[in-house]
Design a protein around this motif. Sequence first.
Motif, PDB file in Angstrom:
ATOM      1  N   THR A 210       6.749   7.715   8.997  1.00  0.00           N
ATOM      2  CA  THR A 210       6.461   6.534   9.810  1.00  0.00           C
ATOM      3  C   THR A 210       7.447   5.405   9.512  1.00  0.00           C
ATOM      4  OG1 THR A 210       4.990   5.523   8.173  1.00  0.00           O
ATOM      5  CG2 THR A 210       4.017   7.167   9.673  1.00  0.00           C
ATOM      6  N   SER A 211       7.378   4.370  10.322  1.00  0.00           N
ATOM      7  CA  SER A 211       8.219   3.186  10.092  1.00  0.00           C
ATOM      8  C   SER A 211       7.845   2.513   8.773  1.00  0.00           C
ATOM      9  CB  SER A 211       8.078   2.197  11.248  1.00  0.00           C
ATOM     10  OG  SER A 211       6.719   1.797  11.389  1.00  0.00           O
ATOM     11  N   ARG A 212       6.589   2.670   8.340  1.00  0.00           N
ATOM     12  CA  ARG A 212       6.167   2.068   7.068  1.00  0.00           C
ATOM     13  C   ARG A 212       6.798   2.813   5.891  1.00  0.00           C
ATOM     14  NH1 ARG A 212       0.138   0.544   6.225  1.00  0.00           N
ATOM     15  NH2 ARG A 212      -0.285   2.742   6.624  1.00  0.00           N
ATOM     16  N   HIS A 213       6.954   4.139   5.992  1.00  0.00           N
ATOM     17  CA  HIS A 213       7.681   4.882   4.952  1.00  0.00           C
ATOM     18  C   HIS A 213       9.118   4.356   4.849  1.00  0.00           C
ATOM     19  CE1 HIS A 213       4.591   8.158   5.700  1.00  0.00           C
ATOM     20  NE2 HIS A 213       4.628   8.144   4.378  1.00  0.00           N
ATOM     21  N   ARG A 214       9.742   4.169   6.007  1.00  0.00           N
ATOM     22  CA  ARG A 214      11.142   3.711   6.019  1.00  0.00           C
ATOM     23  C   ARG A 214      11.251   2.300   5.430  1.00  0.00           C
ATOM     24  NH1 ARG A 214      14.011   7.271   9.076  1.00  0.00           N
ATOM     25  NH2 ARG A 214      12.830   8.533  10.567  1.00  0.00           N
ATOM     26  N   ARG A 215      10.319   1.433   5.785  1.00  0.00           N
ATOM     27  CA  ARG A 215      10.352   0.077   5.263  1.00  0.00           C
ATOM     28  C   ARG A 215      10.122   0.079   3.746  1.00  0.00           C
ATOM     29  NH1 ARG A 215      10.428  -4.493   7.959  1.00  0.00           N
ATOM     30  NH2 ARG A 215      12.098  -3.274   8.918  1.00  0.00           N
ATOM     31  N   LEU A 216       9.252   0.963   3.266  1.00  0.00           N
ATOM     32  CA  LEU A 216       9.023   1.070   1.826  1.00  0.00           C
ATOM     33  C   LEU A 216      10.316   1.447   1.100  1.00  0.00           C
ATOM     34  CD1 LEU A 216       7.119   1.175  -0.667  1.00  0.00           C
ATOM     35  CD2 LEU A 216       6.689   3.578  -0.093  1.00  0.00           C
ATOM     36  N   ALA A 217      11.085   2.365   1.660  1.00  0.00           N
ATOM     37  CA  ALA A 217      12.365   2.751   1.050  1.00  0.00           C
ATOM     38  C   ALA A 217      13.316   1.559   1.001  1.00  0.00           C
ATOM     39  CB  ALA A 217      12.986   3.908   1.830  1.00  0.00           C
ATOM     40  N   GLU A 218      13.319   0.765   2.057  1.00  0.00           N
ATOM     41  CA  GLU A 218      14.187  -0.421   2.098  1.00  0.00           C
ATOM     42  C   GLU A 218      13.737  -1.458   1.076  1.00  0.00           C
ATOM     43  OE1 GLU A 218      14.839   0.408   6.867  1.00  0.00           O
ATOM     44  OE2 GLU A 218      13.558  -1.250   6.210  1.00  0.00           O
ATOM     45  N   ILE A 219      12.440  -1.661   0.953  1.00  0.00           N
ATOM     46  CA  ILE A 219      11.896  -2.596  -0.037  1.00  0.00           C
ATOM     47  C   ILE A 219      12.278  -2.147  -1.446  1.00  0.00           C
ATOM     48  CG2 ILE A 219       9.741  -3.411  -1.087  1.00  0.00           C
ATOM     49  CD1 ILE A 219       8.536  -3.252   1.817  1.00  0.00           C
ATOM     50  N   THR A 220      12.176  -0.852  -1.689  1.00  0.00           N
ATOM     51  CA  THR A 220      12.517  -0.303  -3.001  1.00  0.00           C
ATOM     52  C   THR A 220      13.964  -0.599  -3.368  1.00  0.00           C
ATOM     53  OG1 THR A 220      10.886   1.472  -2.772  1.00  0.00           O
ATOM     54  CG2 THR A 220      12.668   1.844  -4.343  1.00  0.00           C
ATOM     55  N   GLU A 221      14.876  -0.417  -2.409  1.00  0.00           N
ATOM     56  CA  GLU A 221      16.285  -0.700  -2.682  1.00  0.00           C
ATOM     57  C   GLU A 221      16.531  -2.196  -2.873  1.00  0.00           C
ATOM     58  OE1 GLU A 221      20.449   0.562  -3.063  1.00  0.00           O
ATOM     59  OE2 GLU A 221      18.442   1.202  -3.650  1.00  0.00           O
ATOM     60  N   MET A 222      15.803  -3.030  -2.143  1.00  0.00           N
ATOM     61  CA  MET A 222      15.954  -4.475  -2.307  1.00  0.00           C
ATOM     62  C   MET A 222      15.493  -4.920  -3.697  1.00  0.00           C
ATOM     63  SD  MET A 222      14.749  -5.874   1.438  1.00  0.00           S
ATOM     64  CE  MET A 222      15.135  -7.588   1.155  1.00  0.00           C
ATOM     65  N   ILE A 223      14.364  -4.383  -4.161  1.00  0.00           N
ATOM     66  CA  ILE A 223      13.868  -4.726  -5.496  1.00  0.00           C
ATOM     67  C   ILE A 223      14.872  -4.276  -6.555  1.00  0.00           C
ATOM     68  CG2 ILE A 223      12.085  -4.199  -7.219  1.00  0.00           C
ATOM     69  CD1 ILE A 223      10.060  -4.075  -4.910  1.00  0.00           C
ATOM     70  N   HIS A 224      15.369  -3.048  -6.406  1.00  0.00           N
ATOM     71  CA  HIS A 224      16.348  -2.531  -7.364  1.00  0.00           C
ATOM     72  C   HIS A 224      17.601  -3.402  -7.391  1.00  0.00           C
ATOM     73  CE1 HIS A 224      18.827   0.133  -9.672  1.00  0.00           C
ATOM     74  NE2 HIS A 224      19.626   0.396  -8.655  1.00  0.00           N
ATOM     75  N   THR A 225      18.094  -3.779  -6.227  1.00  0.00           N
ATOM     76  CA  THR A 225      19.310  -4.589  -6.144  1.00  0.00           C
ATOM     77  C   THR A 225      19.086  -5.962  -6.766  1.00  0.00           C
ATOM     78  OG1 THR A 225      19.939  -3.429  -4.126  1.00  0.00           O
ATOM     79  CG2 THR A 225      21.060  -5.498  -4.577  1.00  0.00           C
TER      80      THR A 225
END
Length: 323
Positions: free
Chosen positions: A67-82
Motif C-alpha cells: 500500500t501507499s502507507r508501506h511506501r511512506r513508512l519506507a520513506e520515513i525510515t530513510e528520513m530518520i536514518h538520514t
Amino acid sequence: MTSVTALFSPVEDDLRVLNQNLRELVGARHPILFAAADHLFQAGGKQLRPAIVLLVSRATMPDRDITSRHRRLAEITEMIHTASLVHDDVLDESELRRGIPTVHSSFGNRVAVLAGDFLFAKSSWYLANLNDLEVVKLLSQVIVDLAEGEIQQGLSRFDADLSLEAYLEKSYYKTASLIANSSKAAAVLSGVSPEMANHLYYYGRDVGLAFQIVDDILDFTGTTETLGKPAASDLRSGNLTAPVLYALEEQPLLETLIAREFAEPDDLDRALALIEESNGIERSRTLAAEHTRLAIEHLECLPASESRQALTNLADYILRRLY
C-alpha cells in the motif's frame, strides 16, 4: 560477491519511486536548509533500511500489492536514518561520510543541527499522518533510542570497563532499533498476527546488530577509501567496539593506552597492533555470525517468496562484507 543493490531486486522499482519522493518530502522553504537536507540523499547510500521495510512489506503481502502507507513508512525510515547521520557527524566531528564532505563540513554545525532536527520533525509529521497508533509508537521509540544511544556512547568514551552487553545495548539503540521497529511496523501495516510481527522485529534487531558489529570490524580491517571515512576512527575517538572489548581480555597494555586516551605519539599504533595480535576480530566475526543466524531463523514464519529469500540473502550479505 553479489552487490547489495542486486539483493534488492524484488523492490528495485519501489526504491526508485522512494528516491524520487524523498526530495519532494523534504520540501524545505529555505534554500540552505533544503540543500543541507538534500546533501546526504545524493550521497549514494545503500538504502538498506528502506529496502528492508519494502521487502518485509512484500513478504507479508504475498498475494497483494503493498500500500501507499508501506511506501511512506519506507520513506520515513530513510528520513530518520538520514537525520541521525547528520547529527552523528556533528558529534563525531567527521569530515567525510560515504566518501563525500559531511553536511556540517559543507554548511557548518548550526545548519547541520537544524537540518537534522528538520528531518526528524518532517518524519514525525508524515508518521502521524499514517494514522496507525501502533506504528507511530514503534517509530517514535526509534527517535528516543537514537538519542539514548548517542548519550551512552558519549558517556562511555575511553571506558575500558565497558561490558560487551553495554556495547550491544548501545548498538541496538544506535543501529538496530530503527531496523527492528520499522520491520515490525511494516508487518503491522500488512495486518499480520502479533506473533509474526514480533518475529520480524527480532529479524530486524539481529540484522541490525550483525550490521553494526561488521561495521565495527571493518573499522579495523578496511581502508579509508572503502569505508568513506578514516580507518580506526572509532578507536581514535574513544568509541570502544567489540574487537577492542575482546582484545582487552587478552592484552592488559591496551587498557593503559586507552586510559590515557592515546596521549603519546605512538599509542594509537600500538593499540592497533595489540588488537590485531589478539583474537578480538575473530571473536567479533563469530558474534556477528550468531546474530545473522538468529535473524534468518526469524524469517521461518513467512511464506516462501522472492522477498523472503531476499531478506535471507541480505542477512548473509552483511556477514560476507568481511571477506
